[in-house]
Design a protein around this motif. Structure first.
Motif, PDB file in Angstrom:
ATOM      1  N   LYS A   1       1.976   5.342  12.815  1.00  0.00           N
ATOM      2  CA  LYS A   1       1.201   4.104  12.635  1.00  0.00           C
ATOM      3  C   LYS A   1       0.572   3.723  13.953  1.00  0.00           C
ATOM      4  O   LYS A   1       1.262   3.760  14.992  1.00  0.00           O
ATOM      5  CB  LYS A   1       2.120   2.961  12.204  1.00  0.00           C
ATOM      6  CG  LYS A   1       2.630   3.118  10.808  1.00  0.00           C
ATOM      7  CD  LYS A   1       3.546   1.983  10.428  1.00  0.00           C
ATOM      8  CE  LYS A   1       4.223   2.343   9.121  1.00  0.00           C
ATOM      9  NZ  LYS A   1       5.542   1.756   9.013  1.00  0.00           N
TER      10      LYS A   1
ATOM     11  N   PRO B   1      -3.647   2.381   4.107  1.00  0.00           N
ATOM     12  CA  PRO B   1      -4.258   1.946   5.362  1.00  0.00           C
ATOM     13  C   PRO B   1      -4.836   3.135   6.141  1.00  0.00           C
ATOM     14  O   PRO B   1      -4.260   4.220   6.101  1.00  0.00           O
ATOM     15  CB  PRO B   1      -3.096   1.313   6.130  1.00  0.00           C
ATOM     16  CG  PRO B   1      -1.870   1.889   5.542  1.00  0.00           C
ATOM     17  CD  PRO B   1      -2.175   2.307   4.145  1.00  0.00           C
TER      18      PRO B   1
ATOM     19  N   TYR C   1      10.279  -1.556   8.083  1.00  0.00           N
ATOM     20  CA  TYR C   1       9.236  -0.874   8.854  1.00  0.00           C
ATOM     21  C   TYR C   1       7.891  -1.589   8.903  1.00  0.00           C
ATOM     22  O   TYR C   1       6.942  -1.050   9.476  1.00  0.00           O
ATOM     23  CB  TYR C   1       9.028   0.552   8.347  1.00  0.00           C
ATOM     24  CG  TYR C   1       8.757   0.684   6.863  1.00  0.00           C
ATOM     25  CD1 TYR C   1       7.621   0.126   6.287  1.00  0.00           C
ATOM     26  CD2 TYR C   1       9.628   1.386   6.041  1.00  0.00           C
ATOM     27  CE1 TYR C   1       7.374   0.255   4.929  1.00  0.00           C
ATOM     28  CE2 TYR C   1       9.392   1.529   4.686  1.00  0.00           C
ATOM     29  CZ  TYR C   1       8.260   0.955   4.132  1.00  0.00           C
ATOM     30  OH  TYR C   1       8.024   1.085   2.802  1.00  0.00           O
TER      31      TYR C   1
ATOM     32  N   GLU D   1       8.027   7.342  13.014  1.00  0.00           N
ATOM     33  CA  GLU D   1       9.406   7.193  12.528  1.00  0.00           C
ATOM     34  C   GLU D   1       9.613   8.061  11.293  1.00  0.00           C
ATOM     35  O   GLU D   1       8.648   8.448  10.645  1.00  0.00           O
ATOM     36  CB  GLU D   1       9.757   5.735  12.250  1.00  0.00           C
ATOM     37  CG  GLU D   1       8.955   5.097  11.159  1.00  0.00           C
ATOM     38  CD  GLU D   1       9.297   3.622  10.954  1.00  0.00           C
ATOM     39  OE1 GLU D   1      10.013   3.043  11.771  1.00  0.00           O
ATOM     40  OE2 GLU D   1       8.829   3.066   9.968  1.00  0.00           O
ATOM     41  N   PRO D   2      10.875   8.358  10.962  1.00  0.00           N
ATOM     42  CA  PRO D   2      11.119   9.187   9.778  1.00  0.00           C
ATOM     43  C   PRO D   2      10.659   8.464   8.517  1.00  0.00           C
ATOM     44  O   PRO D   2      10.698   7.238   8.448  1.00  0.00           O
ATOM     45  CB  PRO D   2      12.639   9.356   9.767  1.00  0.00           C
ATOM     46  CG  PRO D   2      13.069   9.072  11.158  1.00  0.00           C
ATOM     47  CD  PRO D   2      12.117   8.060  11.685  1.00  0.00           C
ATOM     48  N   LYS D   3      10.236   9.242   7.531  1.00  0.00           N
ATOM     49  CA  LYS D   3       9.851   8.669   6.240  1.00  0.00           C
ATOM     50  C   LYS D   3      11.027   8.855   5.287  1.00  0.00           C
ATOM     51  O   LYS D   3      11.347   9.975   4.890  1.00  0.00           O
ATOM     52  CB  LYS D   3       8.607   9.374   5.707  1.00  0.00           C
ATOM     53  CG  LYS D   3       8.109   8.765   4.437  1.00  0.00           C
ATOM     54  CD  LYS D   3       6.752   9.333   4.051  1.00  0.00           C
ATOM     55  CE  LYS D   3       6.247   8.664   2.790  1.00  0.00           C
ATOM     56  NZ  LYS D   3       7.169   8.781   1.658  1.00  0.00           N
TER      57      LYS D   3
ATOM     58  N   VAL E   1       6.255   9.228   9.592  1.00  0.00           N
ATOM     59  CA  VAL E   1       5.091   8.349   9.441  1.00  0.00           C
ATOM     60  C   VAL E   1       4.564   8.004  10.831  1.00  0.00           C
ATOM     61  O   VAL E   1       5.351   7.734  11.738  1.00  0.00           O
ATOM     62  CB  VAL E   1       5.491   7.032   8.719  1.00  0.00           C
ATOM     63  CG1 VAL E   1       4.272   6.147   8.506  1.00  0.00           C
ATOM     64  CG2 VAL E   1       6.154   7.327   7.397  1.00  0.00           C
TER      65      VAL E   1
ATOM     66  N   TRP F   1      -4.840   3.233   9.249  1.00  0.00           N
ATOM     67  CA  TRP F   1      -4.130   3.292  10.533  1.00  0.00           C
ATOM     68  C   TRP F   1      -2.749   3.949  10.415  1.00  0.00           C
ATOM     69  O   TRP F   1      -1.982   3.944  11.378  1.00  0.00           O
ATOM     70  CB  TRP F   1      -4.002   1.892  11.123  1.00  0.00           C
ATOM     71  CG  TRP F   1      -3.608   0.833  10.113  1.00  0.00           C
ATOM     72  CD1 TRP F   1      -4.451   0.040   9.401  1.00  0.00           C
ATOM     73  CD2 TRP F   1      -2.273   0.486   9.696  1.00  0.00           C
ATOM     74  NE1 TRP F   1      -3.741  -0.790   8.565  1.00  0.00           N
ATOM     75  CE2 TRP F   1      -2.398  -0.535   8.740  1.00  0.00           C
ATOM     76  CE3 TRP F   1      -0.997   0.918  10.053  1.00  0.00           C
ATOM     77  CZ2 TRP F   1      -1.294  -1.127   8.117  1.00  0.00           C
ATOM     78  CZ3 TRP F   1       0.102   0.337   9.439  1.00  0.00           C
ATOM     79  CH2 TRP F   1      -0.059  -0.677   8.481  1.00  0.00           C
TER      80      TRP F   1
ATOM     81  N   LEU G   1       0.836  -1.206   0.000  1.00  0.00           N
ATOM     82  CA  LEU G   1       0.000   0.000   0.000  1.00  0.00           C
ATOM     83  C   LEU G   1       0.867   1.251   0.000  1.00  0.00           C
ATOM     84  O   LEU G   1       2.070   1.192   0.264  1.00  0.00           O
ATOM     85  CB  LEU G   1      -0.893  -0.001   1.238  1.00  0.00           C
ATOM     86  CG  LEU G   1      -1.820  -1.207   1.369  1.00  0.00           C
ATOM     87  CD1 LEU G   1      -2.567  -1.143   2.695  1.00  0.00           C
ATOM     88  CD2 LEU G   1      -2.807  -1.272   0.208  1.00  0.00           C
ATOM     89  N   SER G   2       0.232   2.362  -0.303  1.00  0.00           N
ATOM     90  CA  SER G   2       0.938   3.628  -0.110  1.00  0.00           C
ATOM     91  C   SER G   2       0.361   4.291   1.141  1.00  0.00           C
ATOM     92  O   SER G   2      -0.481   3.699   1.819  1.00  0.00           O
ATOM     93  CB  SER G   2       0.814   4.511  -1.340  1.00  0.00           C
ATOM     94  OG  SER G   2      -0.505   4.513  -1.774  1.00  0.00           O
ATOM     95  N   LEU G   3       0.785   5.495   1.432  1.00  0.00           N
ATOM     96  CA  LEU G   3       0.350   6.159   2.663  1.00  0.00           C
ATOM     97  C   LEU G   3      -0.461   7.396   2.332  1.00  0.00           C
ATOM     98  O   LEU G   3      -0.149   8.104   1.363  1.00  0.00           O
ATOM     99  CB  LEU G   3       1.579   6.583   3.483  1.00  0.00           C
ATOM    100  CG  LEU G   3       2.417   5.454   4.057  1.00  0.00           C
ATOM    101  CD1 LEU G   3       3.775   5.977   4.498  1.00  0.00           C
ATOM    102  CD2 LEU G   3       1.708   4.814   5.234  1.00  0.00           C
TER     103      LEU G   3
HETATM  104  N1  5U1 Z   1       8.874   4.707   7.695  1.00  0.00           N
HETATM  105  C1  5U1 Z   1       7.932   4.232   6.867  1.00  0.00           C
HETATM  106  N2  5U1 Z   1       7.903   4.491   5.577  1.00  0.00           N
HETATM  107  N3  5U1 Z   1       6.828   3.845   5.095  1.00  0.00           N
HETATM  108  C2  5U1 Z   1       6.358   3.764   3.818  1.00  0.00           C
HETATM  109  N4  5U1 Z   1       6.917   3.445   7.221  1.00  0.00           N
HETATM  110  C3  5U1 Z   1       6.205   3.182   6.102  1.00  0.00           C
HETATM  111  N5  5U1 Z   1       5.108   2.438   5.916  1.00  0.00           N
HETATM  112  C4  5U1 Z   1       4.620   2.336   4.664  1.00  0.00           C
HETATM  113  C5  5U1 Z   1       5.243   2.995   3.592  1.00  0.00           C
HETATM  114  C6  5U1 Z   1       4.702   2.889   2.226  1.00  0.00           C
HETATM  115  O1  5U1 Z   1       3.524   1.620   4.412  1.00  0.00           O
HETATM  116  C7  5U1 Z   1       2.787   1.040   5.477  1.00  0.00           C
HETATM  117  C8  5U1 Z   1       1.421   0.848   4.949  1.00  0.00           C
HETATM  118  C9  5U1 Z   1       3.384  -0.232   5.922  1.00  0.00           C
END
Ligand code: 5U1
Length: 534
Positions: free
Chosen positions: A291, A308, A227, A115-117, A289, A310, A83-85
């Motif tokens: 979560k 997501p 992550y 956490e940092p992205k 990011v 969440w 998935l993307s965010l």
């Molecule tokens: N640090 C972090 N980067 N990032 C990118 N967490 C994270 N989670 C992601 C993505 C695309 O996706 C979650 C949906 C797991």
């Protein structure tokens, strides 16, 4: 003939030791042996595997050296979509995200892992019974590319997981990236062999991971942080925080900046904390990011289209933006260094409006082939001076001309001489050059030197242009009558400036030495000289 037991044992011992040292170096940041010792053991294992190919295994550390090139990458179907965010650009988006979750879950307070992205490339790694079997890019989220051989060359990727309670099938997700130092080194190597230069660490990481010849990928200093998970059979911890802890014990590197925060307030505090240290990190991030930590709450919340519910990416202001070059000029500094500067159509980048960007030196101009009228990518990271990182030649208007570096100083007409293998240009005019005089007086008056209150850049420029001062010493003969005629120095300000000048006469020796701007005498050397000579 069967391989003898001592040789088989030696191979197993070398492999186990190399896995252990790799883990200590890349995950724990606590190496136990020197690089030379590691290389010796690695060489010995390579030699034994070449001699006895039947001893080669899918998790051998020698695979990190890469394998013969592929014709193309095979497709990999992500059984659990990557998935993307969803993005947040301001605090109200974060408040709304937290509110939505609290309402859906009917709880008062939510714990998040923040956490940092990283600004890298998302990948998925499949471990079966602890052994890495497939590494894939994200692709469109449903289907990616099989880059297993390339992934195996990344030193911080465990080829075999360690520790306890590892699910039989464990698909982990993370971000592949290059540090700034790794990026610089890669571009230096590329330049030395006249190869293509990469525009930024992200592009370099993507290009490196998508090399058909994994032996080339092995030479690229790629790194990874993990992550999240994809497909899993068996039990995993019931909070995201505990999952990241388990990752670490399994040998999977996680961001050392990951932290547990509470509510939208905690998220925003975290964002501000990371924004402050962003410019000191050794790699690029483009936000943070958040979560939901509780895994059962994550499942309950589910997804909305491709993201997501969440999780949320809270983005930093872009550090790179595109704009147009309106002019190219050269600036003469205090020591005569001649620096080319691009005058830009003002653009909002890195949180401020930028209208000038350094072009560093003659070589950089040649590398970019930047021209007036070009559309360029400008970068402003932290407090660093904005710079032009690339030129979009596809958008170049017709009839542009290459920029020709001047032979003479545009301020005083003296010859420009070159130092440092012809890269650093310098005006040979010395204090004959009014630009050098102005800059040396500005330096003299600056806060960390003589700290002369009220003597700003615009006033120094007028003083020099009107021939009221030739050098810093002349400042001390200035009278109120001479100053009142200057712009920005009406009435009381002129008196105040004369008083500031008088006050500056009682300063520390180290400040005075620094203010003189003697070559090679910076602040530290000035302090040492003052301490020695008293
Ligand atoms: N640090 C972090 N980067 N990032 C990118 N967490 C994270 N989670 C992601 C993505 C695309 O996706 C979650 C949906 C797991």
């Amino acid at each position: 003939m069967a391989v003898s037991a001592p040789i088989r044992n030696r191979v197993l011992k070398l492999r186990a030791a190399l896995h252990e040292h790799n883990y200590r170096y890349h995950v724990l940041d606590d190496p136990a042996i020197s690089d030379a010792e590691y290389d010796r053991m690695f060489g010995e294992l390579q030699h034994l595997e070449a001699r006895y190919p039947e001893l080669i295994s899918a998790d051998s550390p020698t695979l990190r050296a890469g394998a013969p090139p592929l014709k193309q990458f095979a497709p990999v179907n992500h059984k659990v979509a990557m998935l993307s965010l969803s993005n947040a650009f301001d605090e109200s988006d974060v408040l709304a995200f937290d509110k939505r979750i609290r309402e859906r879950a009917e709880i008062e307070e939510v714990e998040y892992v923040a956490e940092p992205k990283l600004d890298g490339l998302a990948v998925s790694l499949l471990y079966e019974r602890g052994v890495l079997v497939v590494g894939a890019t994200r692709g469109d989220g449903e289907t990616g590319e099989d880059v297993t051989m390339n992934i195996k060359t990344i030193k911080s990727v465990p080829l075999r997981l360690r520790g306890k309670n590892i699910p039989e099938i464990l698909e982990v997700r993370g971000e592949v990236f290059l540090t700034h130092a790794g990026f610089r080194k890669l571009n230096e190597d590329q330049r030395s062999k006249a190869g293509k230069l990469f525009v930024n660490p992200r592009n370099a990481a993507a290009g490196s991971l998508r090399q058909l010849d994994s032996r080339l990928t092995a030479q690229r200093p790629l790194e990874i942080f993990f992550y999240g998970v994809g497909r899993v059979t068996g039990k995993i911890p019931d909070t995201h925080r505990a999952l990241l802890k388990a990752f670490k014990t399994w040998g999977l590197r996680v961001s050392p900046l990951a932290d547990l925060v509470v509510g939208a307030e905690g998220c925003i505090e975290y964002y501000e904390r990371i924004a402050k240290i962003r410019c000191r990190l050794s790699y690029d991030i483009d936000g943070v990011v958040y979560k939901v930590s509780d895994m059962s709450l994550q499942s309950k919340l589910g997804n909305i289209s491709r993201a997501p519910r969440w999780a949320l990416a809270h983005k930093f202001p872009a550090q790179e933006e595109s704009t147009v070059v309106q002019g190219i000029e050269v600036q003469v500094g205090r020591t005569g260094a001649v620096t080319p500067v691009a005058r830009l159509r003002p653009v909002f980048v890195g949180g401020v409006t930028v209208s000038n960007a350094t072009l560093h030196n003659r070589r950089e101009i040649e590398r970019l082939d930047i021209r007036v009228g070009d559309t360029v990518m400008v970068r402003r990271a932290g407090d660093v001076i904005p710079e032009v990182v690339s030129v979009n030649t596809g958008k170049r208007p017709p009839h542009t001309r290459r920029f020709k570096f001047p032979d003479t100083c545009p301020v005083c007409g003296s010859e420009i001489v070159y130092e440092g293998e012809g890269i650093v240009a310098r005006c040979s005019g010395g204090l004959y050059c009014s630009a050098q005089r102005k800059e040396s007086i500005k330096h003299f008056a600056s806060r960390r030197a003589m700290d002369i209150d009220g003597l700003g850049d615009k006033i120094v420029e007028q003083l020099v242009d009107k021939n009221l001062v030739q050098d810093a010493a002349d400042l001390y003969s200035l009278t109120v009558e001479q100053l009142v005629g200057l712009e920005r120095l009406a009435g009381k300000s002129a008196q105040n400036l004369v008083q500031s000048l008088e006050r500056s006469k009682t300063t520390k020796l180290e400040r005075f030495l620094h203010a003189l701007g003697i070559g090679q005498v910076g602040e530290t050397t000035a302090q040492q000289l003052a301490a020695h000579f008293g």
